[in-house]
Design a protein around this motif. Structure first.
Motif, mmCIF file in Angstrom:
data_model
loop_
_atom_site.group_PDB
_atom_site.id
_atom_site.type_symbol
_atom_site.label_atom_id
_atom_site.label_comp_id
_atom_site.label_asym_id
_atom_site.label_seq_id
_atom_site.Cartn_x
_atom_site.Cartn_y
_atom_site.Cartn_z
ATOM 1 N N ILE A 192 -17.222 -49.761 34.382
ATOM 2 C CA ILE A 192 -17.594 -48.613 35.209
ATOM 3 C C ILE A 192 -17.560 -47.321 34.389
ATOM 4 N N GLN A 193 -16.552 -47.169 33.529
ATOM 5 C CA GLN A 193 -16.502 -45.977 32.678
ATOM 6 C C GLN A 193 -17.713 -45.911 31.748
ATOM 7 N N SER A 194 -18.076 -47.057 31.177
ATOM 8 C CA SER A 194 -19.217 -47.095 30.268
ATOM 9 C C SER A 194 -20.514 -46.764 31.005
ATOM 10 N N LEU A 195 -20.711 -47.362 32.170
ATOM 11 C CA LEU A 195 -21.925 -47.107 32.933
ATOM 12 C C LEU A 195 -22.010 -45.648 33.387
ATOM 13 N N THR A 196 -20.898 -45.098 33.805
ATOM 14 C CA THR A 196 -20.871 -43.708 34.254
ATOM 15 C C THR A 196 -21.209 -42.769 33.097
ATOM 16 N N PHE A 197 -20.643 -43.031 31.935
ATOM 17 C CA PHE A 197 -20.946 -42.205 30.764
ATOM 18 C C PHE A 197 -22.425 -42.314 30.395
ATOM 19 N N LYS A 198 -22.938 -43.541 30.358
ATOM 20 C CA LYS A 198 -24.344 -43.724 29.996
ATOM 21 C C LYS A 198 -25.280 -43.100 31.026
ATOM 22 N N GLU A 199 -24.868 -43.092 32.272
ATOM 23 C CA GLU A 199 -25.688 -42.435 33.304
ATOM 24 C C GLU A 199 -25.868 -40.960 32.968
ATOM 25 N N ARG A 200 -24.797 -40.324 32.549
ATOM 26 C CA ARG A 200 -24.849 -38.880 32.269
ATOM 27 C C ARG A 200 -25.562 -38.559 30.957
ATOM 28 N N TYR A 201 -25.364 -39.416 29.937
ATOM 29 C CA TYR A 201 -25.882 -39.085 28.615
ATOM 30 C C TYR A 201 -27.130 -39.849 28.202
ATOM 31 N N LEU A 202 -27.300 -41.053 28.690
ATOM 32 C CA LEU A 202 -28.394 -41.886 28.207
ATOM 33 C C LEU A 202 -29.456 -42.110 29.273
ATOM 34 N N TYR A 203 -29.085 -42.734 30.372
ATOM 35 C CA TYR A 203 -30.079 -43.105 31.376
ATOM 36 C C TYR A 203 -30.787 -41.882 31.956
#
Length: 165
Positions: A50-61
């Motif tokens: 969940i931490q990884s997905l949340t971070f990627k949502e903000r910076y990557l996706y």
């Protein structure tokens, strides 16, 4: 995608992989795992994921949904949709398998858990092979100030409750 965001995504993936390997090791046995150890491993995987997905949502996706060519947007959209499908399958798995039920049907639980964990590992590998190189070519990522399209963390408390921690 040079810089801190890229490094943080890679570190996040490494943490997800480590937690997945710990969980898979407990699942790769015919004998019932220690339930306390299993609960900790399940939460460690869920938390890191969940931490990884949340971070990627903000910076990557989000970045590529707003700041790329149509062809790149399509590539990212397909990958994000696949990750969302993995997450829905994981959420459904967690709803079917709270900790108190895992012991009653250990072989069925382990097959289900192995399937969802390995699906995430495959998605992470896909992102590293196909998406992160595109991100590197496009330059540095910055945090998006827009409201994220997906709230990956919304399920965290339900997942943790089903684990029994």
């Amino acid at each position: 995608m040079p810089g801190k965001a890229h490094d943080d995504i890679q570190r996040g993936h490494a943490k997800v992989r480590a937690a997945a390997e710990q969980l898979l090791a407990l699942l790769d046995t015919r004998q019932l795992a220690d339930m306390t150890e299993l609960a900790r491993a399940r939460w460690s995987f869920a938390s890191e994921l969940i931490q990884s997905l949340t971070f990627k949502e903000r910076y990557l996706y989000g970045h590529f949904e707003r700041n790329s060519t149509p062809a790149i947007k399509d590539k990212f959209a397909a990958s994000i949709a696949a990750m969302e499908q993995c997450f829905v399958a994981y959420r459904d798995h967690m709803q079917r398998w709270p900790t108190e039920i895992t012991a009653t049907s250990w072989p069925d639980y382990t097959r289900s858990a192995q399937t969802v964990v390995r699906a995430f590992l495959a998605r992470i590998d896909h992102e590293e092979r196909h998406l992160l190189p595109i991100a590197r070519e496009m330059g540095a990522l910055t945090v998006s100030s827009a409201t994220p399209a997906r709230n990956w963390a919304r399920q965290a408390f339900d997942i943790k409750g089903r684990i029994g921690l």
